[in-house]
Design an enzyme around this catalytic site. Structure first.
Site, short mmCIF file in Angstrom:
data_model
loop_
_atom_site.label_atom_id
_atom_site.label_comp_id
_atom_site.label_asym_id
_atom_site.label_seq_id
_atom_site.Cartn_x
_atom_site.Cartn_y
_atom_site.Cartn_z
CD GLU A 42 -2.63 0.86 2.78
OE1 GLU A 42 -3.71 1.44 2.89
OE2 GLU A 42 -2.14 0.14 3.68
CE LYS A 112 -7.19 0.96 4.09
NZ LYS A 112 -6.00 1.51 4.77
CB CYS A 150 -4.16 -2.11 4.39
SG CYS A 150 -3.24 -2.06 5.94
#
Length: 265
Positions: A42, A112, A150
């Site tokens: 990321e 995300k 993540c």
């Protein structure tokens, strides 16, 4: 036929040119070991700790210079690169995006969904959440890959939607912040997402001191088949589609379930 996937672990810096150079070096190592897909962390394009206004200054569109550089590396090494991109947002905040890039350009992207407003952090002060969209799935050598980021790993619905969309391997770009029990959470969640969806999971993190490291590849039974450790480096695993078929014959959990995933509001 198996498809070799590499997880490349490094510490992105507040220097995009330096990050691109390191991505190029690690991609070359992975390709030399046979990798066809290489997963990077990321925020691979730009990262600073703590976050500050420079994030906006270094954000780019999905088809900007960072992904153009990834395309050149992908073409030179014959791989598909998956990496975190600091994307230009609509307002004062940026987007935390992951792109999959081959020699033709961007083949998939993911913003995300769940921001890291936990463990004393406030990612949403700087980053806007992605909109719920069709799960991003692309194919390399016949194997179907999904991508995610993540903190989304803590929300099992995200991986389930990718599995429902046909992903046989889930690629996770992460900056999994260190802290009490955080390495335990990282490893447990990676294994759980693989087991409950009977898919491969390949995840790349920042190394310590900011991340936990331990970028890894887990098979559909939850067995770790390759990992990096706590330094900069690459691990490569061969993903066999037939392994998924074998596991699903024995453990048809996806077929037996009685619930679907429905977005909230």
């Amino acid at each position: 036929m198996s498809v070799a996937v590499g997880v490349a672990q490094f510490a992105p810096a507040a220097d995009t040119a330096r990050n691109v150079a390191e991505i190029g070096e690690l991609a070359a190592v992975a390709a030399e070991r046979g990798a066809r897909v290489v997963v990077f962390p990321e925020y691979s394009s730009y990262f600073i700790d703590p976050f500050d206004a420079s994030l906006r200054d270094h954000a780019e569109p999905v088809d900007g210079p960072f992904t153009a550089a990834l395309r050149d590396i992908a073409a030179a090494e014959g791989v598909t690169i998956v990496a975190g991109l600091l994307e230009t947002g609509d307002g004062d905040r940026v987007r935390n995006t992951v792109v999959a890039v081959d020699e033709t350009g961007v083949v998939a992207s993911y913003r995300k969904l769940h921001l890291y407003d936990a463990f004393g952090q406030r990612e949403s002060d700087w980053v806007e959440p992605g909109e719920i969209a069709e799960p991003p799935v692309f194919a390399v050598d016949g194997l179907r890959f999904g991508i995610m980021t993540c903190y989304d790993l803590r929300f099992p619905e995200v991986t389930r939607l990718l599995a429902d969309a046909g992903a046989e391997a889930v690629l996770v770009a992460a900056e999994w912040v260190r802290g009490p029990l955080k390495e335990h959470h990282w490893r447990t969640l990676l294994h759980a997402r693989a087991i409950e969806n009977t898919v491969f999971v390949a995840a790349s993190d920042h190394p310590p001191p900011l991340g936990v490291g331990h970028s890894t590849v887990v098979d559909p039974q939850g067995v770790e088949v390759a990992a990096v450790g706590t330094g900069t480096g690459v691990a490569v695993a061969h993903l066999d589609p037939e392994a998924i078929s074998r596991v699903r014959r024995v453990n048809p959990a996806l077929a037996l379930r009685r619930f679907t995933v429905v977005p909230r509001g």
